[in-house]
Design an enzyme around this catalytic site. Structure first.
Site, PDB file in Angstrom:
ATOM      1  N   GLY A 129       0.823  -1.198   0.000  1.00 39.24           N
ATOM      2  CA  GLY A 129       0.000   0.000   0.000  1.00 39.24           C
ATOM      3  C   GLY A 129       0.857   1.247   0.000  1.00 39.24           C
ATOM      4  O   GLY A 129       2.084   1.191   0.115  1.00 39.24           O
ATOM      5  N   CYS A 130       0.176   2.379  -0.130  1.00 35.52           N
ATOM      6  CA  CYS A 130       0.894   3.650  -0.211  1.00 35.52           C
ATOM      7  C   CYS A 130       1.437   4.068   1.152  1.00 35.52           C
ATOM      8  O   CYS A 130       2.590   4.484   1.270  1.00 35.52           O
ATOM      9  CB  CYS A 130      -0.009   4.731  -0.793  1.00 35.52           C
ATOM     10  SG  CYS A 130      -1.693   4.729  -0.185  1.00 35.52           S
ATOM     11  N   PHE A 131       0.606   3.967   2.211  1.00 38.17           N
ATOM     12  CA  PHE A 131       1.108   4.327   3.545  1.00 38.17           C
ATOM     13  C   PHE A 131       2.329   3.471   3.891  1.00 38.17           C
ATOM     14  O   PHE A 131       3.367   4.007   4.298  1.00 38.17           O
ATOM     15  CB  PHE A 131       0.015   4.163   4.603  1.00 38.17           C
ATOM     16  CG  PHE A 131      -1.039   5.238   4.598  1.00 38.17           C
ATOM     17  CD1 PHE A 131      -0.695   6.573   4.728  1.00 38.17           C
ATOM     18  CD2 PHE A 131      -2.383   4.921   4.479  1.00 38.17           C
ATOM     19  CE1 PHE A 131      -1.670   7.577   4.734  1.00 38.17           C
ATOM     20  CE2 PHE A 131      -3.361   5.910   4.485  1.00 38.17           C
ATOM     21  CZ  PHE A 131      -3.004   7.241   4.615  1.00 38.17           C
ATOM     22  N   SER A 168       5.519   4.526   2.120  1.00 35.63           N
ATOM     23  CA  SER A 168       6.031   5.833   2.560  1.00 35.63           C
ATOM     24  C   SER A 168       6.672   5.766   3.943  1.00 35.63           C
ATOM     25  O   SER A 168       7.428   6.660   4.320  1.00 35.63           O
ATOM     26  CB  SER A 168       4.895   6.863   2.552  1.00 35.63           C
ATOM     27  OG  SER A 168       4.071   6.724   3.686  1.00 35.63           O
TER      28      SER A 168
END
Lengths: 344, 344, 344, 344
Positions: free
Chosen positions: C153-155, C158
């Protein structure tokens, strides 16, 4: 002043929410009840933020277009979807109550025009004669004795207000009017639809509903009234990536050569003493941000000598002067109150 | 294919940045140098993000409109402010180099029109004849042998492309054209001015530069060419709260009754085989988001039978097809390359 | 290079659309079919804009997790909602096909963790061992032989990318990590829900899903792997009013005093040669705009000497490096291709 | 009630504009003059929109920190840039006038802290003792007799209000506090700088001024007061793409295990009867949109049992409760007025 028991029917949309904000600070209209369908049983705090604590705690009752509802207040604002207002209006008017309908149901006085634009017979044609189109700057006198106010849409207000003085004065060719109007996305309502997602509206803009948007009927009705003859216009609505705001850019062919100063003067004569119309000084043009969260409309006129056209510009808050606050302004008049009450 | 040594003069604006992105992925145009005034001495990485590492490390040299600059490349893109390009064009053309000027300096072929819109004599009128207006869909043949390309502005592209076929076909009254055009704020450039602050542009929109925006000269020049007669239009540009994007809504009186299908067909005939023009199927209208970060322009036509008007709609990226990528498209043609190179 | 027949299952969400854009320009992965539920029967042009004409005309077939689907391609990207991927993965892996799953279904290697965060037993626990977590900068070697890639996922991306080097080097107290992460609204998907309307997201921001967002399981799994011990963090996701973009601000207590230069050096050692990780020079901090529409992630480290904390910052496009483009990057590795193919 | 002659010094920034809006509807504070540097000689209508006509016509006078200015009003709001307020405060306090300073000049009571954060000696250290930090919910009693109010910044208000009750109650480890705070771009002021252009802020977000933002001094001063011991925190401010709004997400280690209900109860005890603090019911989290254009602050508390941390959330309008309206609230107290006057 004696307070007026006031009801709002329909409260989950952006219009209804905005209306509740304006009513919460109105010194005379006292909110007695809020009725709705989908949000019945909830507290107002669940659908609107920033209300005073007593209003926030009010429970929304189940909306029903019947006698019982009519007994609960003197003044009714209807913020239900287009096509849903008529039964309420019938029931409330039978009970003698004052009604301000924010839907489009009673805006066209001619049932044939209603049918042309809405594709079905008007459900209560007998009441159309009674309804007064709720732009105070245009129909102030009739509004003072109105019992049924058809609060106008945002596009119509933004087009009718700047154009009316020029049509009345016979400056322009009635068949030459073109309006390009831009609306913030709240103009499309608080509908749960894919096209209204942030991901579809942000960084985007587009025209829609051409060539015959549903509000064209009421626009042309009012422009024709001002002109004293049938007026048909080309109108293109657009959605732009902002929440609230509306800008109309209107062009029309001049019958004779005119100067900027004359056009400005005509606007001043029509609206110079209006509390909510801001006739911009020469050189300035309306901006959406300048009228946000207000009942004001900015208007400006310019001449294009190269094409002999009049250019008109207007800006308003599509939830304010284009909707909820103008409805309050009209209701103030109908109730014999100071027109600016609760609007500054 | 043999690579072409390419230079960019002016690189700190949004056009220059966008151009560098397109050139970075072009298979033939090889960036040999970037010259600028205010950012000279900096690395490209300091003004543009996401470039390949070799380009990112390139140092911007001091821009000077002289012989020395002309020796450093074969193809020059000028992304300097309007009014600043002429000296570079003179120096570079004297040295026989190919020039794509993204400023407005060489877009009007008539020095008198230039003076009318820019309030001073053209600084290099002799070169105006040589310049080719850089819309490939309109001037493809001339661009193939062009040495000086006047890359058009975003408003002009968005208006000329949809209108030209209808003017050529003689469908519309030439004096009846009205265009309402909306631009993202990057269209105003990367100028450090109060009116361009986020706090002034967000949640805002307004018309400006009416009735005589500077790009009206080039618009009317190209429309007149298509019509075979002098065309004067009413044009209102607007700023809307988005960074990139442009939408034009154009209306014109039809000479005779027409149907939607005919209008669609005319667009298809003009642009059906164009790689970068998307003629939308009946019922669809252009959207700014659909062409962002691309060299595409969406066009659509509709008839308003109530007013006998043609409605045209177009959408493009004001930094793409309205600016940097169209400049690359035109340069491809002028260099004898496949027109789509580096643009897909 | 020989092309790889590639399929996309699920294409109406923002991830699927973005994936199609990346695949459209990939030189080896050739789109053979797109399968979906709600959009089956439509052309790709109806759901994605700007595709080349051949892809635009491709018809979406009805998605079914069966043998027949598996025969149609060699490489399958699954862009279906969380919880819907497992049946496809089972069918495709049985048929020996390579699968890149963009959902969360195979990201946690421990079925107990899956159950803790998703409240039901994992539907295909036997395949969890086979799945490789798809951050190339962390699991490059394992990805080279992967047959089932769990695209992160993006979270998580990051947070894991900036933190991993510091956990591996033992700089920070594992129980002191706090991440505050901001996502553009597309991170919530293209769901037709009231909370995702433009009118609710614009001019708004808020935290949500605290204290236990579903992606915390995969975040802590990867951080624990890097630390060599169990790591539990406090993670607060936020929605901010932009379409694409993600920023994480991470703090952790240092075990001993450190200087900015040391922290920068550690990031450089870990990622200095990575093509898609931009270690920002001292003094610069990540910005969402700088990595939009790319597969890049910006990272930066700073020391807060007043509190003896390490501050880490990262920025990525939640639809790019946080999703679709990173899935392509991982697939490149798994297919033995140059890792950057189709991503620059 | 007798009116209070009120002056505003500095009016071209976002704070000054907002202040004028609040003062325009205040029933007791009557605007007697507006003084400024860059806009002297202009009418108020040129810098602020939507004021009543009498105020709109008021001419801005040249600001000078002297005796003559002090004679013109009883109550002075200073909305000048940081570092510029001191001379006005000296002159006005010598003349015995009440001053509300919206700059940071008098917020830190210790001159040494001022020097640490602003890099120069305080220009009027003798007056620091007199200044009262203007958060009514924290310093109500002292504000009632204040003559010099140091109106706090937006970040400080959003952090101090939610944290103070927990520090006073001794719930959290004072060295464990981490705040991640997001501000709309108006928080950076109405400065004509490249970084504040729409094209730089829209679709963007980033952290800045780490690890030692200038307002950290006042934040830690007030947190230390609440804790009864020195508190040092890690604070990361961010800019997000909206005009007005602020969200703070604060985490801190709990000294002992606590439940959500206890945390909620502590907030209720502290703020349940506060008119402008909205303690959100369990399950709800603050949203920027819900407090825009108001003096309200939303707060919520959650426990993260996995990491034994307290999570605090707050939301306010950085131009409202974080600035102009809170200054009016504090002035109401200092003038012996009903605290809510002009703020609902």
């Amino acid at each position: 002043m004696q307070s007026v028991r006031t009801a709002v029917v329909g409260a989950s949309g952006y219009s209804g929410q905005e209306l509740l904000h304006y009513l919460a600070r109105h010194p005379v209209f006292k909110l007695a009840l809020v009725a709705a369908k989908s949000t019945a049983g909830q507290k107002l705090a669940q659908i609107v933020h920033g209300l005073p604590k007593d209003l926030a705690a009010m429970e929304i009752i189940e909306a029903a277009a019947d006698y019982s509802l009519a007994q609960k207040a003197e003044l009714f604002f209807l913020a239900v979807p287009h096509g849903m207002a008529a039964p309420y209006v019938v029931a409330l008017r039978e009970a003698g109550k004052m009604v301000v309908d924010l839907s489009a149901d009673f805006r066209t006085t001619d049932p044939a025009v209603y049918k042309e634009f809405y594709d079905h017979d008007h459900p209560a044609p007998a009441l159309l004669k009674e309804a007064v189109y709720g732009i105070p700057e245009i129909h102030r006198d009739r509004l003072k004795s109105a019992k049924l106010i058809a609060a106008p849409g945002c596009f119509p207000t933004s087009i009718i207000v700047p154009l009316a003085p020029f049509l009345r004065a016979g400056w322009i060719e009635p068949d030459s009017i073109v309006s390009s109007s831009m609306s913030g996305a709240s103009g499309a309502g608080r509908k749960v639809e894919l096209r209204l997602l942030f991901g579809e509206v942000s960084d985007n803009m587009y025209a829609y509903s051409v060539p015959k948007h549903r509000h064209l009927g009421e626009i042309e009705q009012e422009l024709s009234l001002a002109a004293g003859q049938k007026v048909t216009i080309t109108f293109t609505p657009h959605i732009v990536p902002m929440h609230r705001g509306m800008l109309s850019t209107i062009t029309a062919r001049l019958k004779q050569t005119r100067a900027d100063a004359e056009a400005h003067q005509l606007l001043l004569e029509a609206y110079g003493s209006e509390p909510f119309v801001e006739v911009l000084p020469p050189g300035e043009l309306p901006q959406a941000r300048h009228v946000a969260h207000s009942n004001r409309i900015q208007v400006a006129a310019r001449i294009d000598p190269r094409t002999n056209r009049l250019l008109l510009f207007s800006s308003l808050d599509n939830l304010g002067k284009g909707n909820a606050s103008q409805a309050v302004q009209a209701a103030n008049l109908a109730c014999g109150l100071e027109e600016k009450l609760g609007l500054e």
